[in-house]
Design a protein around this motif. Structure first.
Motif, short mmCIF file in Angstrom:
data_model
loop_
_atom_site.label_atom_id
_atom_site.label_comp_id
_atom_site.label_asym_id
_atom_site.label_seq_id
_atom_site.Cartn_x
_atom_site.Cartn_y
_atom_site.Cartn_z
N ALA A 47 0.65 -1.25 -0.05
CA ALA A 47 -0.27 0.09 -0.18
C ALA A 47 0.81 1.24 -0.12
O ALA A 47 0.38 2.43 0.03
N ASN A 49 2.56 4.62 0.81
CA ASN A 49 1.97 5.53 1.81
C ASN A 49 0.49 5.85 1.59
O ASN A 49 -0.02 7.07 2.39
N GLY A 50 -0.18 5.04 0.98
CA GLY A 50 -1.63 5.17 1.13
C GLY A 50 -2.32 5.95 -0.05
O GLY A 50 -3.48 6.59 0.33
N GLU A 67 1.59 -3.23 3.90
CA GLU A 67 2.59 -2.71 3.74
C GLU A 67 3.76 -2.99 4.97
O GLU A 67 3.85 -2.78 5.90
N ARG A 73 4.20 2.67 6.13
CA ARG A 73 3.13 2.05 6.72
C ARG A 73 2.78 3.17 7.62
O ARG A 73 1.47 3.33 7.99
N ALA A 76 0.80 5.71 5.84
CA ALA A 76 -0.57 5.01 5.18
C ALA A 76 -1.67 4.82 6.19
O ALA A 76 -2.77 4.98 6.12
N VAL A 89 -4.65 -0.88 8.03
CA VAL A 89 -3.43 -0.98 7.67
C VAL A 89 -2.51 -2.03 8.53
O VAL A 89 -2.34 -1.81 9.55
#
Length: 216
Positions: A47, A49-50, A67, A73, A76, A89
């Protein structure tokens, strides 16, 4: 759960800045197109940084975002707090996804297959966790279409690029890898981003189904 051993602190900081610039140059619209039509439960692998989170449609009831890089993470998780759908997450590796068989309606691979140590294994994991009618949505930079640029990509990938870019490879044939994992590619769009021709400018965006194609 203990953290996985993926740690690219310099690349993570660089990518967090670069990705925002890429969003403003048009990648945000590609992300929206990537996720359009998804519904139910979705697993997002790598993922980052989202940045996908803001684009999930309301028909998605839950996103499990995996992640392994700790700095990305954390970013994210911040992005998940502002997402229009529920996003969890978690730490985890693409080739050992923290999910049971056939539990998701959709899987998302976005700018991740280029950097995985074993993309074939990761794609088999995505196939495993998808339900029978599940689909994979992918947005990746891939191998060029010209022989000259392919040679440049191979040289970069064999030398400095993976070291500088968190394991990224410029010239992987991710569409072929998706098909090797058992998926059937239903939709495929090739484009250049940015329009300036570089070894990392060749992109694909598409969907693939878990179920085999039905002859008609």
């Amino acid at each position: 759960m203990p953290e996985t051993r993926v740690n690219h602190p310099i690349f993570a900081r660089f990518y967090a800045r670069l990705s925002q610039a890429m969003e403003h140059r048009g990648l945000a619209e590609r992300r929206q197109k990537l996720l359009a039509g998804l519904s139910g439960q979705v697993i997002e692998v790598g993922a980052g940084n989202g940045l996908n989170f803001a684009h999930y449609p309301p028909a998605v009831t839950r996103v499990l975002a995996v992640e392994p890089e700790p700095r990305l993470r954390r970013l994210a998780r911040t992005a998940a707090g502002a997402a229009p759908v529920p996003v969890e997450v978690v730490d985890g590796l693409a080739d050992r996804l923290p999910a049971e068989d056939a539990t998701f309606d959709g899987a998302v691979a976005s700018l991740v297959l280029c950097s995985l140590p074993n993309p074939d294994s990761a794609l088999r994991e995505m196939y495993r966790v998808l339900g029978p009618r599940g689909r994979l949505c992918f947005l990746e930079h891939v191998r060029a279409e010209s022989a000259g640029m392919v040679r440049v990509q191979r040289l970069l990938d064999a030398t400095v690029w993976p070291l500088l870019a968190g394991g990224c490879h410029t010239g992987r044939d991710s569409v072929a890898a998706i098909e090797r994992a058992g998926f059937t590619v239903d939709r495929l769009e090739r484009f250049m981003f940015p329009r300036v021709r570089t070894p990392a400018s060749f992109f694909v965006l598409g969907t693939a189904s878990r179920a085999p194609a039905v002859a008609g």
